[in-house]
Motif scaffolding. Structure first.
Motif, PDB file in Angstrom:
ATOM      1  N   ARG A  46      43.466  31.458  48.036  1.00 50.11           N
ATOM      2  CA  ARG A  46      43.098  32.793  47.567  1.00 50.11           C
ATOM      3  C   ARG A  46      43.980  33.881  48.162  1.00 50.11           C
ATOM      4  N   ILE A  47      45.141  33.553  48.648  1.00 50.47           N
ATOM      5  CA  ILE A  47      45.970  34.526  49.370  1.00 50.47           C
ATOM      6  C   ILE A  47      46.245  35.774  48.528  1.00 50.47           C
ATOM      7  N   ALA A  48      46.702  35.616  47.295  1.00 46.67           N
ATOM      8  CA  ALA A  48      47.003  36.799  46.472  1.00 46.67           C
ATOM      9  C   ALA A  48      45.745  37.635  46.260  1.00 46.67           C
ATOM     10  N   ASP A  49      44.613  36.983  45.986  1.00 44.99           N
ATOM     11  CA  ASP A  49      43.362  37.718  45.804  1.00 44.99           C
ATOM     12  C   ASP A  49      43.001  38.502  47.065  1.00 44.99           C
ATOM     13  N   LEU A  50      43.174  37.887  48.216  1.00 47.09           N
ATOM     14  CA  LEU A  50      42.813  38.544  49.471  1.00 47.09           C
ATOM     15  C   LEU A  50      43.788  39.663  49.821  1.00 47.09           C
ATOM     16  N   LEU A  51      45.051  39.530  49.436  1.00 48.56           N
ATOM     17  CA  LEU A  51      46.009  40.622  49.619  1.00 48.56           C
ATOM     18  C   LEU A  51      45.636  41.816  48.734  1.00 48.56           C
ATOM     19  N   ILE A  52      45.211  41.533  47.508  1.00 49.38           N
ATOM     20  CA  ILE A  52      44.748  42.599  46.605  1.00 49.38           C
ATOM     21  C   ILE A  52      43.502  43.260  47.191  1.00 49.38           C
TER      22      ILE A  52
END
Length: 144
Positions: free
Chosen positions: A98-104
């Motif tokens: 979920r890295i991209a989601d968590l960066l968002i």
């Protein structure tokens, strides 16, 4: 702030579910930029379908680039990303996929904006940190 999935599905989303003023994260722009390069043909998908899908993804990217000035992932968002990761781990979920989601999510928290998404489960564990607004996932026409 719109999650990447809302940007992709926006033409079919009920406008009444969207905020009056919309923003996207630079992370969303990065995901949209990668999208056309991730199209791969399969045995069921011929070359025409592959090119059509790549063109569709490029159109979404171009519209986003034209319409939005992305909120940057800055030093404050980077610090908040640590808290976001800790919250996800504390809720017994894995941050790895979920890295991209968590960066968002970190970008939205840093900008003090709610996050509009059709995938609220991507943000489980962040309820105390991030305001997540669930958008109804639209039924897509067969040609979409």
């Amino acid at each position: 702030m719109l999650d990447t999935n809302v940007v992709i599905l926006r033409q079919w989303v009920d406008p009444d579910e969207l905020p009056e003023e919309m923003a996207i994260s630079a992370i969303t722009l990065a995901e949209l930029s990668a999208g056309p390069h991730q199209v791969r043909s399969s045995r069921e998908q011929d070359a025409y379908d592959e090119h059509a899908e790549r063109a569709r993804r490029l159109e979404i990217l171009q519209r986003a680039e034209n319409e939005f000035d992305p909120v940057p992932f800055d030093a404050e968002a980077a610090r908040i990303f640590g808290r976001v990761t800790a919250a996800v781990l504390a809720s017994r979920h894995s941050p790895r996929r979920r890295i991209a989601d968590l960066l968002i999510a970190a970008t939205a928290v840093a900008a003090e904006l709610p996050l509009f998404t059709t995938n609220p489960d991507d943000f489980l564990g962040l309820e105390a940190t991030l305001e997540v607004v669930t958008i109804t996932r639209p039924l897509l026409p067969r040609t979409a």
